[in-house]
Design an enzyme around this catalytic site. Structure first.
Site, PDB file in Angstrom:
ATOM      1  N   HIS A 306       5.970  -3.399   7.465  1.00 46.62           N
ATOM      2  CA  HIS A 306       4.618  -2.851   7.435  1.00 46.62           C
ATOM      3  C   HIS A 306       3.729  -3.668   8.359  1.00 46.62           C
ATOM      4  O   HIS A 306       3.883  -4.898   8.453  1.00 46.62           O
ATOM      5  CB  HIS A 306       4.052  -2.881   6.007  1.00 46.62           C
ATOM      6  CG  HIS A 306       2.844  -2.014   5.815  1.00 46.62           C
ATOM      7  ND1 HIS A 306       1.582  -2.422   6.176  1.00 46.62           N
ATOM      8  CD2 HIS A 306       2.708  -0.760   5.320  1.00 46.62           C
ATOM      9  CE1 HIS A 306       0.717  -1.461   5.890  1.00 46.62           C
ATOM     10  NE2 HIS A 306       1.362  -0.452   5.376  1.00 46.62           N
ATOM     11  N   ASP A 363       6.300   4.175   2.273  1.00 42.86           N
ATOM     12  CA  ASP A 363       6.625   5.420   2.963  1.00 42.86           C
ATOM     13  C   ASP A 363       8.101   5.776   2.806  1.00 42.86           C
ATOM     14  O   ASP A 363       8.453   6.955   2.744  1.00 42.86           O
ATOM     15  CB  ASP A 363       6.278   5.310   4.448  1.00 42.86           C
ATOM     16  CG  ASP A 363       4.796   5.086   4.683  1.00 42.86           C
ATOM     17  OD1 ASP A 363       4.001   5.846   4.119  1.00 42.86           O
ATOM     18  OD2 ASP A 363       4.438   4.149   5.409  1.00 42.86           O
TER      19      ASP A 363
END
Length: 430
Positions: A306, A363
């Site tokens: 991330h 995600d």
């Protein structure tokens, strides 16, 4: 003693105040820089620039911390509902029983769309992306509620917030139904926020539909996890548009467009596309793990790591449990989900990924859950937008209420031609 930073330029020195946040975050205040020195700062992507102070969300990417109004995301996901979290983001405190009942009622009574607004869907092609529809219809709401769209009127703001929260799920579900040629399902105000959305998405007039409470809970958690995430691209867009005193409908419509970009809200969609590609190439997970570690390869392992979190994404730790629970409950036999499990297992054990802290992020798991529930890939970013809605509204509301708010107006460094003399057409070279 007040701490200051000092900037020296040519023979001048300028003291720059230091601002300290409630979590001891520090910033250099450069608001007087240009007026004092004629200089501006250059920060492509604004990765080092604070555009506002906010009391809504605290994020520490190094330590893997995410808090809404001081509450850990883990506690909120385990003990609160999406409606409670929405109230918290908007008003700063968790609601009492009476406050939550009134808040839910005020939202529920606005879930229907004007019949004329519904007809707008007929003007779009069947394969129109639902994010395009959601942005367009959200902005169109302003034409139906012109009597309450003043962003400086507290009464207008109050009812507009309820309308936005109520109607966005309806708008989204209608976009999906249009794409598959099924009749649009009216909201059912006897259902909870998430159950009502699931009913509008998956029920048909020809037969009864029961909302699975485990699926409802999973969706509720996903919405909580996405509810706010500090000053990201779409949130900054909502604030930027709102800073011009555009109404909330317009600001949210702009936020939806920003989220639509594959570098922002489209990450979970890219995860499913990656899984499909691996499946079509023979399900060789090891091959793609090796390619991800090969610096000469263009392959990227989507859904891992991330930009903000340099540790494990705290949202991923929560949603992994939900993912396991949903897949076990639905007992789905899907080769893409099998590949996802293999990728997750390999990455969590491989020293390369552990050393670089390339853990599965939110995600990665959210896309798997959405697919298992039955949402098409095109709806993934739409679901992100529904979850992010209360955060966008809270950020817009905070900005509008702040006395420090100014219209957003970034500067630039001009790199074009110097002044040139205008030549008439007949003197210009071909």
């Amino acid at each position: 003693m007040v701490k200051k930073a000092q900037l020296t330029y040519d023979d001048k020195s300028l003291d720059l105040p230091l601002i300290t946040g409630s979590e001891n975050e520090q910033a250099i205040d450069i608001s007087k820089l240009r007026s004092s020195t004629g200089l501006i700062t250059m920060d492509n992507g604004f990765g080092n620039t604070g555009a506002c102070s906010s009391s809504i969300t605290f994020l520490d990417g190094e330590k893997g911390i995410l808090r809404y109004r001081g509450y850990n995301i883990q506690d909120l996901c385990e003990h609160a509902s999406f409606m409670e979290v929405s109230f918290l983001l908007l008003y700063g405190e968790l609601p009492s029983v009476k406050q939550l009942e009134q808040f839910s009622h005020d939202i529920t009574k606005h879930t229907m769309l004007h019949e004329s607004l519904r007809k707008l869907y007929d003007a779009y092609p069947r394969d129109a992306h639902p994010m395009a529809l959601m942005s367009a219809i959200a902005c169109s709401l302003s034409t139906f509620y012109q009597d309450s769209s003043d962003p400086l009127n507290p009464d207008h703001i109050k009812v507009t917030i309820f309308r936005m929260l109520a109607k966005i799920p309806t708008i989204a579900a209608y976009a999906f139904k249009k794409s598959i040629g099924q009749p649009m399902i009216y909201p059912n105000n006897s259902l909870s926020y998430c159950a009502n959305f699931l009913n509008m998405m998956f029920s048909v007039p020809a037969e009864p539909y029961e909302v699975d409470p485990d699926i409802e809970k999973a969706l509720d958690q996903l919405f909580i996890l996405h509810a706010d995430h500090e000053q990201n691209c779409s949130t900054s867009t909502v604030r930027m548009v709102g800073s011009s005193h555009a109404n909330l409908f317009a600001a949210i419509s702009a936020g939806i467009c920003a989220l639509w970009g594959p570098l922002h809200g489209g990450a979970n969609q890219e995860v499913l596309q990656m899984l499909k590609h691996i499946h079509e190439d023979g399900n060789d997970v090891k091959k793609y793990i090796d390619k991800a570690k090969d610096k000469t390869s263009n392959f990227r392992l989507m859904g891992f790591g991330h930009r903000v979190y340099k540790n494990f994404d705290p949202r991923a730790q929560i949603i992994k449990k939900t993912c396991d629970r949903v897949l076990s409950k639905l007992n789905i036999n899907d080769p893409l989900l099998d590949i996802a499990h293999q990728l997750e297992e390999a990455a969590l054990k491989d020293p390369y990924f552990i050393e670089k802290k390339l853990y599965p992020n939110v995600d990665f798991y959210s896309g798997i859950i959405y697919k298992a529930i039955g949402f098409p890939v095109e709806m993934f970013t739409v679901l992100f937008a529904i979850g992010r809605l209360p955060g966008w509204i809270a950020q817009w509301k905070e900005m509008m209420e702040s006395k420090e708010t100014r219209i957003g107006r970034p500067r630039q460094i001009y790199t074009g031609p110097n002044e040139r003399k205008f030549l008439p057409m007949h003197k210009r070279q071909a």
